[in-house]
Design an enzyme around this catalytic site. Sequence first.
Site, PDB file in Angstrom:
ATOM      1  N   VAL A   1     -20.316  10.971 -15.532  1.00 46.04           N
ATOM      2  CA  VAL A   1     -19.779  10.559 -16.831  1.00 46.04           C
ATOM      3  C   VAL A   1     -19.017  11.737 -17.429  1.00 46.04           C
ATOM      4  O   VAL A   1     -19.537  12.862 -17.480  1.00 46.04           O
ATOM      5  CB  VAL A   1     -20.901  10.120 -17.797  1.00 46.04           C
ATOM      6  CG1 VAL A   1     -20.300   9.646 -19.122  1.00 46.04           C
ATOM      7  CG2 VAL A   1     -21.754   9.023 -17.167  1.00 46.04           C
TER       8      VAL A   1
ATOM      9  N   CYS B   1     -18.007 -35.226 -54.057  1.00 38.57           N
ATOM     10  CA  CYS B   1     -16.849 -35.701 -53.287  1.00 38.57           C
ATOM     11  C   CYS B   1     -16.267 -36.992 -53.849  1.00 38.57           C
ATOM     12  O   CYS B   1     -15.049 -37.158 -53.927  1.00 38.57           O
ATOM     13  CB  CYS B   1     -17.231 -35.891 -51.827  1.00 38.57           C
ATOM     14  SG  CYS B   1     -18.839 -36.690 -51.585  1.00 38.57           S
TER      15      CYS B   1
ATOM     16  N   GLY C   1     -24.987   9.191 -14.291  1.00 41.99           N
ATOM     17  CA  GLY C   1     -25.756   7.968 -14.494  1.00 41.99           C
ATOM     18  C   GLY C   1     -26.048   7.283 -13.180  1.00 41.99           C
ATOM     19  O   GLY C   1     -25.865   7.847 -12.093  1.00 41.99           O
TER      20      GLY C   1
ATOM     21  N   ASP D   1     -31.967  -4.418 -18.091  1.00 44.69           N
ATOM     22  CA  ASP D   1     -32.468  -3.061 -17.841  1.00 44.69           C
ATOM     23  C   ASP D   1     -32.581  -2.294 -19.163  1.00 44.69           C
ATOM     24  O   ASP D   1     -32.148  -1.152 -19.262  1.00 44.69           O
ATOM     25  CB  ASP D   1     -31.530  -2.328 -16.880  1.00 44.69           C
ATOM     26  CG  ASP D   1     -32.162  -1.070 -16.281  1.00 44.69           C
ATOM     27  OD1 ASP D   1     -33.395  -0.898 -16.422  1.00 44.69           O
ATOM     28  OD2 ASP D   1     -31.430  -0.259 -15.695  1.00 44.69           O
TER      29      ASP D   1
ATOM     30  N   GLY E   1     -22.622   6.989 -11.229  1.00 47.64           N
ATOM     31  CA  GLY E   1     -21.804   8.151 -10.924  1.00 47.64           C
ATOM     32  C   GLY E   1     -21.703   9.089 -12.116  1.00 47.64           C
ATOM     33  O   GLY E   1     -22.479   8.988 -13.068  1.00 47.64           O
TER      34      GLY E   1
END
Length: 620
Positions: A378, A131, A373, A484, A376
Amino acid sequence: MNSIILEEFFFKKSQQKRRTSPCNYKERYFVLSKAELAYFEHRPGKKPNLKGAIDLSRIKCVEIVRSDILIPCNFKYPFQVVYDNYCLYVFAPDKDIRQKWVCALKEETKNNNTLVPKYHPNFWVDGRWRCCFQTDKLAAGCLEYDPNQNASKKPLPPTPKDTRRLFSDPGELVVVALHDFIPQSAQDLMLYKHEEYIITDQSDPNWWTAQDKNGDTGYIPSSYVIEKSPDNLEAHEWYNKNITRAKAEQLLFNEDKEGAFMVRDSRHAGLYTVSVFTKAHGSNGENNPRVKHYQIRVTTCGETKFYLAEKYTFNSIPELIHYHQHNAAGLITRLRHVVSSGREKAPMTAGFSYGVWEIEPSELSFIQEVGSGQFGLVHLGYWRNVNHKVAIKMIREGAMSEEDFKEEAQVMTKLSHPKLVQLYGVCTQQAPMCLVFEYMESGCLSDFLRSQRGSFSRETLLGMCLDVCEGMVYLESANFIHRDLAARNCLVGENQTVKVSDFGMTRFVLDDQYTSSLGSKFPVKWSAPEVIHYSKFSSKSDVWSFGVLMWEVYNEGKMPYENQTNGEVVKALSSGLRLLKPKLASNLIYQLMEWSWKERPEDRPSFTLLFHELAELAEL
């Protein structure tokens, strides 16, 4: 160990504290705690070996290194930690991880009494600072150091607030499109494969603002482009990132062409392997189809060169591959036919368009019911046209807290990774509410394993575990807890690729039997002790569940604790009993399962460390 703030695999440059010390780059596992920055040597199947530690009180400066020199390791994003009379150079895999660590380190050290007023923004190389060209290694820096700049007590969030900002690196970021992209709304920009674009804003990790050659601007999916660079292998069709040796051999045998080849990540991080198929005659004169693996080697002194055969060295890997596509030059055959895994198919996007997560009901077509599932039914369906296949989950009334989910859906759509099932958006304008996901052809992992039982190789089973672990590494880095994780909540797609699904969804379940550890539906058999007894979820409780998922995979879909009730399982776990070793699992694989089932969460590995262990076993 003190309270851990961050953990990550990085490369570090040797500090060359003696004049005769060689310059090299080694992978180390870094751990930042409230008291020190420590780094460890990774040893497969063994306890990590501590190689160094720096008390945070000794740190004088932490900053990004800005340089134009070639970095001879796979991680290209350096930062520096200045302490005592030394400078530790650390190399991160991407900008976001680098920024997260620099912010955290600055926060922990900003009140140190020994901070420097100025620092060197570039490397110390060949006896001088690049630098300011000073030749004294201990010379005062040339740029003012601000210990409070970007300091933050928390790591960078996975989904930044939608405040547009220009990227901070100097110069323009030029990218090349890997796939065509057709705009889905007026704010999107068309992408044409192989064309170049200038990125003007990358504050959203999934949707960048780009400008094309005509000066038109709009949003593009970041996963569709790659930074233009002669050293960026991902721009080349022959590069297959994160593919195992076994998977490479399978793809090359399927191609069944002399000289079919690919370049893949080596089992040693930062190195690459060329895998090539040949039918060359064996010693008996008969055809002997096989795959040869050649590691791309790097010269150890002088200018960095790459080679497969020592007499033929090149400045870059693309140059090396191009040469060997026309000349065998020490290989068993020249590289004739590129084999690519999934490159012809565009990756999933986080939502269909930038900022659009609410989907119009009229844009969804329902084709057929494909399963049911926790929430509900799929359905297989299409979004807008027959080219965009999706899975539509219809949420039955009372199954989940819809209002809470709506508040979180925008965050969840932004979680995007090749090993996560992508949530595209929600449809809340009619009853029942629908969730629209990426469609996975082969269904849930547990059913897939049971239906194909007896046909899996050990390499295939390991690859499935690697896929899941890779997705969980991403969730862990985003501070997102699955809650989960199990084979039933992972889905299988093309080429037996496994992706994690339903992450975080249990937060919205209204079924008391599922959310209470006393209920018969509660997933006790996948739950860590602290979840069962105290409902205390964390990434380490996800790690426990992953250990059970590995057990499911190596038992080809068998139910864990098959003949035991939840109560019996809780009693067995409390007495220290664990699941037995599956017949298909090696001792090393089972050791990883046992490590995941340690009683105390702090004694379990992180997903990053687990992935590294699995990758070593798969010889990535």
